[in-house]
Motif scaffolding. Structure first.
Motif, mmCIF file in Angstrom:
data_model
loop_
_atom_site.group_PDB
_atom_site.id
_atom_site.type_symbol
_atom_site.label_atom_id
_atom_site.label_comp_id
_atom_site.label_asym_id
_atom_site.label_seq_id
_atom_site.Cartn_x
_atom_site.Cartn_y
_atom_site.Cartn_z
ATOM 1 N N ILE A 1 0.855 -1.194 0.000
ATOM 2 C CA ILE A 1 0.000 0.000 0.000
ATOM 3 C C ILE A 1 0.889 1.242 0.000
ATOM 4 C CG2 ILE A 1 -1.808 1.271 1.246
ATOM 5 C CD1 ILE A 1 -2.726 -1.412 2.428
ATOM 6 N N ALA A 2 0.710 2.080 -1.011
ATOM 7 C CA ALA A 2 1.505 3.308 -1.136
ATOM 8 C C ALA A 2 0.624 4.494 -0.773
ATOM 9 C CB ALA A 2 2.000 3.448 -2.575
ATOM 10 N N ILE A 3 1.064 5.279 0.198
ATOM 11 C CA ILE A 3 0.301 6.486 0.566
ATOM 12 C C ILE A 3 1.193 7.699 0.313
ATOM 13 C CG2 ILE A 3 -0.954 7.683 2.397
ATOM 14 C CD1 ILE A 3 -1.752 5.074 3.542
ATOM 15 N N ASP A 4 0.859 8.450 -0.717
ATOM 16 C CA ASP A 4 1.634 9.641 -1.057
ATOM 17 C C ASP A 4 0.775 10.879 -0.863
ATOM 18 O OD1 ASP A 4 4.187 8.575 -2.080
ATOM 19 O OD2 ASP A 4 2.915 7.600 -3.572
ATOM 20 N N GLY A 5 1.429 12.033 -0.941
ATOM 21 C CA GLY A 5 0.655 13.267 -0.878
ATOM 22 C C GLY A 5 1.466 14.405 -0.303
ATOM 23 N N TYR A 6 0.797 15.542 -0.194
ATOM 24 C CA TYR A 6 1.440 16.763 0.282
ATOM 25 C C TYR A 6 1.833 16.635 1.755
ATOM 26 C CZ TYR A 6 0.018 18.808 -4.082
ATOM 27 O OH TYR A 6 -0.102 19.064 -5.409
ATOM 28 N N SER A 7 2.724 17.526 2.202
ATOM 29 C CA SER A 7 3.165 17.468 3.597
ATOM 30 C C SER A 7 2.011 17.825 4.531
ATOM 31 C CB SER A 7 4.353 18.403 3.826
ATOM 32 O OG SER A 7 3.960 19.714 3.615
ATOM 33 N N SER A 8 2.055 17.229 5.714
ATOM 34 C CA SER A 8 1.056 17.478 6.757
ATOM 35 C C SER A 8 -0.378 17.206 6.316
ATOM 36 C CB SER A 8 1.169 18.922 7.281
ATOM 37 O OG SER A 8 2.466 19.173 7.717
ATOM 38 N N GLY B 1 10.632 -3.114 1.543
ATOM 39 C CA GLY B 1 9.250 -3.444 1.177
ATOM 40 C C GLY B 1 9.092 -4.601 0.219
ATOM 41 N N LYS B 2 10.172 -5.301 -0.047
ATOM 42 C CA LYS B 2 10.042 -6.278 -1.136
ATOM 43 C C LYS B 2 9.163 -7.490 -0.799
ATOM 44 C CE LYS B 2 14.341 -8.945 -0.836
ATOM 45 N NZ LYS B 2 15.221 -8.332 0.127
ATOM 46 N N GLY B 3 8.911 -7.723 0.490
ATOM 47 C CA GLY B 3 8.085 -8.872 0.845
ATOM 48 C C GLY B 3 6.588 -8.623 0.855
ATOM 49 N N ALA B 4 6.127 -7.435 0.492
ATOM 50 C CA ALA B 4 4.703 -7.043 0.589
ATOM 51 C C ALA B 4 4.257 -7.060 2.054
ATOM 52 C CB ALA B 4 3.801 -7.882 -0.285
ATOM 53 N N GLY B 5 2.947 -6.883 2.293
ATOM 54 C CA GLY B 5 2.477 -6.746 3.666
ATOM 55 C C GLY B 5 3.045 -5.467 4.257
ATOM 56 N N ILE B 6 2.979 -4.398 3.426
ATOM 57 C CA ILE B 6 3.649 -3.164 3.820
ATOM 58 C C ILE B 6 2.776 -1.938 3.520
ATOM 59 C CG2 ILE B 6 4.865 -2.727 1.630
ATOM 60 C CD1 ILE B 6 7.290 -2.605 3.950
ATOM 61 N N VAL B 7 2.842 -0.962 4.418
ATOM 62 C CA VAL B 7 2.217 0.337 4.160
ATOM 63 C C VAL B 7 3.355 1.342 4.185
ATOM 64 C CG1 VAL B 7 0.535 2.060 4.880
ATOM 65 C CG2 VAL B 7 0.126 -0.349 5.423
ATOM 66 N N MET B 8 3.598 2.001 3.062
ATOM 67 C CA MET B 8 4.716 2.945 3.001
ATOM 68 C C MET B 8 4.172 4.320 2.650
ATOM 69 S SD MET B 8 8.277 2.385 0.896
ATOM 70 C CE MET B 8 8.917 1.034 1.833
ATOM 71 N N ASP B 9 4.571 5.335 3.407
ATOM 72 C CA ASP B 9 4.096 6.676 3.033
ATOM 73 C C ASP B 9 5.244 7.584 2.621
ATOM 74 O OD1 ASP B 9 5.030 8.427 5.112
ATOM 75 O OD2 ASP B 9 3.352 7.916 6.392
ATOM 76 N N GLY B 10 4.938 8.513 1.722
ATOM 77 C CA GLY B 10 5.974 9.409 1.210
ATOM 78 C C GLY B 10 5.448 10.312 0.114
ATOM 79 N N ARG B 11 6.286 10.516 -0.904
ATOM 80 C CA ARG B 11 5.893 11.399 -2.013
ATOM 81 C C ARG B 11 5.922 10.679 -3.359
ATOM 82 N NH1 ARG B 11 5.975 13.594 2.175
ATOM 83 N NH2 ARG B 11 6.033 15.792 2.694
ATOM 84 N N ASP B 12 6.785 9.657 -3.428
ATOM 85 C CA ASP B 12 7.024 8.980 -4.714
ATOM 86 C C ASP B 12 6.865 7.474 -4.592
ATOM 87 O OD1 ASP B 12 9.136 8.624 -3.006
ATOM 88 O OD2 ASP B 12 10.678 8.728 -4.541
#
Ligand code: DC
Length: 233
Positions: A6-13, A124-135
């Protein structure tokens, strides 16, 4: 049940990390705060005088990148991992407005991004992951099964951030925080290497007028839908 990325991206704050943490907990997934990694490199750069009010020495920072050791250390009490820089917990130091002022500049350096993206792909290569950032949905895991792109008005974000910083005892003004949010939006979206943008297949999620409970329920719902969908052969 299949485990997904799961990728969660977006603006700061925009509250990405709060939702990402809750989501990881509910699903039993690993949570990775990639912003913490860029912040830790920034702290390293500030401590070594590669970046500051009167200096910006990208070349020396790039030359010293091999000396930057980052590690996420799980804190049982908190229920999530904390950022360690060269063996020391730097969670507190990396969240100050001072670090926020320089982090977008450091995050725009190609060699910094290459190093951190490679680390993120390994974690994150094993999946079962939530990563947040910009890209994350565009560069780090372009094949992530679920991508969320969080947005909210600059004023709504600055108000949230201002409250958080005051609670932590930082002496800041709302105006200063709003300017930092706007400056980071600009630098993060206009940098040359992997600028902040919505992946084509990401769900845009505006939470300007949404409480935490509603945000979590909606995003958890999206996640369950993907997880429970039968896999195509
Ligand atoms: O999520 P955050 O505000 O803690 O992130 C700090 C900064 O790091 C942000 O201004 C942009 C940068 N960043 C990035 O360029 N790429 C990421 N994947 C995460 C953060």
């Amino acid at each position: 049940m299949q485990e997904i990325t799961i990728a969660i991206d977006g603006y700061s704050s925009t509250g990405k990390s709060t939702i990402a943490k809750q989501l990881a907990k509910a699903l039993g997934y690993i949570y990775v705060d990639t912003g913490a990694m860029y912040r830790a490199v920034t702290l390293f750069a500030m401590r070594n005088n590669f970046i500051g009010p009167k200096v910006e020495n990208d070349e020396d920072l790039v030359q010293s990148l091999a000396k930057v050791q980052l590690e996420f250390v799980y804190n049982d009490e908190l229920g999530y991992a904390e950022m360690h820089l060269n063996g020391k917990n730097v969670e507190k130091e990396i969240r100050t407005l001072e670090v926020s002022k320089y982090v977008s500049k450091v995050a725009a350096i190609e060699a910094v991004r290459q190093k951190l993206v490679a680390m993120q792909q390994t974690i994150g290569k094993g999946a079962g992951i939530v990563m947040d950032g910009r890209d994350i949905g565009t560069v780090v895991f372009p094949k992530a099964e679920l991508k969320i792109f969080m947005t909210a008005s600059p004023e709504a974000r600055a108000t949230r951030r201002y409250k958080e910083l005051l609670e932590k005892g930082e002496k800041v003004t709302y105006k200063e925080v709003l300017k930092n949010v706007q400056d980071r939006d600009y630098i993060d979206s206009h940098r040359e290497f992997s600028p902040l943008m919505k992946a084509e297949d990401a769900i845009e999620f505006d939470n300007s007028d949404m409480g935490l409970k509603e945000q979590f329920e909606r995003i958890y719902g999206y996640a369950l839908r993907v997880i429970e969908k039968p896999k195509k052969n």
